[in-house]
Design an enzyme around this catalytic site. Structure first.
Site, mmCIF file in Angstrom:
data_model
loop_
_atom_site.group_PDB
_atom_site.id
_atom_site.type_symbol
_atom_site.label_atom_id
_atom_site.label_comp_id
_atom_site.label_asym_id
_atom_site.label_seq_id
_atom_site.Cartn_x
_atom_site.Cartn_y
_atom_site.Cartn_z
ATOM 1 C CG HIS A 187 -0.393 0.184 2.564
ATOM 2 N ND1 HIS A 187 -1.015 0.065 3.746
ATOM 3 C CD2 HIS A 187 0.886 0.168 2.735
ATOM 4 C CE1 HIS A 187 -0.321 0.378 4.651
ATOM 5 N NE2 HIS A 187 0.951 0.369 4.307
ATOM 6 C CB CYS A 222 3.550 5.288 5.224
ATOM 7 S SG CYS A 222 4.318 4.582 6.732
ATOM 8 C CG HIS A 243 5.449 0.449 2.540
ATOM 9 N ND1 HIS A 243 4.756 1.870 2.271
ATOM 10 C CD2 HIS A 243 4.776 -0.065 3.498
ATOM 11 C CE1 HIS A 243 3.988 1.931 3.486
ATOM 12 N NE2 HIS A 243 3.916 0.922 4.145
ATOM 13 C CG HIS A 282 2.669 -3.356 5.928
ATOM 14 N ND1 HIS A 282 3.497 -3.288 6.902
ATOM 15 C CD2 HIS A 282 2.330 -2.393 5.378
ATOM 16 C CE1 HIS A 282 3.642 -1.921 6.962
ATOM 17 N NE2 HIS A 282 2.906 -1.278 6.141
ATOM 18 C CG ASP A 286 -2.006 -13.535 -0.305
ATOM 19 O OD1 ASP A 286 -1.336 -12.793 0.498
ATOM 20 O OD2 ASP A 286 -1.752 -14.690 -0.859
ATOM 21 C CG HIS A 287 1.022 -12.269 -3.107
ATOM 22 N ND1 HIS A 287 0.814 -12.793 -1.894
ATOM 23 C CD2 HIS A 287 2.557 -12.424 -2.950
ATOM 24 C CE1 HIS A 287 1.721 -13.516 -1.324
ATOM 25 N NE2 HIS A 287 2.797 -13.075 -1.999
ATOM 26 C CD GLU A 321 0.769 -0.871 9.183
ATOM 27 O OE1 GLU A 321 0.489 -0.291 8.405
ATOM 28 O OE2 GLU A 321 1.186 -0.526 10.286
HETATM 29 NI NI NI Z 1 2.514 0.437 5.646
#
Ligand code: NI
Length: 145
Positions: free
Chosen positions: A14, A33, A39, A41, A79-80, A130
């Site tokens: 995100h 961010c 990036h 998580h 996911d992904h 997270e």
């Molecule tokens: Ni983040």
């Protein structure tokens, strides 16, 4: 009443960037961010349900049914994925983990009764980590999310 909590994981990327704010304000608000290319998580979610014990099974729910619900409405869609680009709900809202937790809760709540009809278990809480230090929780209070 008994509560069960079951854990799941998914990975997604995100970028925290509010369209309504100027670039400079975004950088100030979200820091790294807000990096343009995003990036990732490894999110860990925990879904809690509460309900009466079914005397026949000795359980409050069938975990396979919960797995199917979470798989269909959370893991498979998220996911992904890039949350900003691939999840329609985040086209107009920032995919902070607060908003992500609320969206996961909303999706599970929407489909809960089709997985668990009648007076069975109810969805009580979704928590999402997270990072090991950032944990967010959304829960039900007297029938209201
Ligand atoms: Ni983040």
């Amino acid at each position: 009443m008994i509560r069960i909590t079951r854990k799941y994981r998914f990975s997604a990327s995100h970028r925290l960037h509010a369209a309504a704010l100027a670039d400079e304000q975004n950088r100030e608000l979200y820091g790294k961010c807000d990096n343009p290319y995003g990036h990732g998580h490894n999110y860990e979610i925990a879904v809690s349900a509460r309900g009466p014990l079914d005397p026949r099974s000795g359980r409050i729910l069938d975990p396979a049914l919960l797995d199917r619900l979470v798989e269909a409405h959370v893991l498979r869609p998220f996911d992904h994925r890039n949350l900003n680009e691939e999840i329609p709900e985040f086209r107009n809202s920032v995919p902070t983990t607060e908003n992500l937790a609320a969206e996961i809760f909303r999706r599970l709540e929407t489909h809960w009764k089709s997985a668990f009809p009648g007076n069975g278990p109810s969805l009580e809480k979704v928590s999402i980590a997270e990072t090991p230090r950032n944990i967010f929780e959304v829960w039900q209070i007297h029938g209201q999310a």
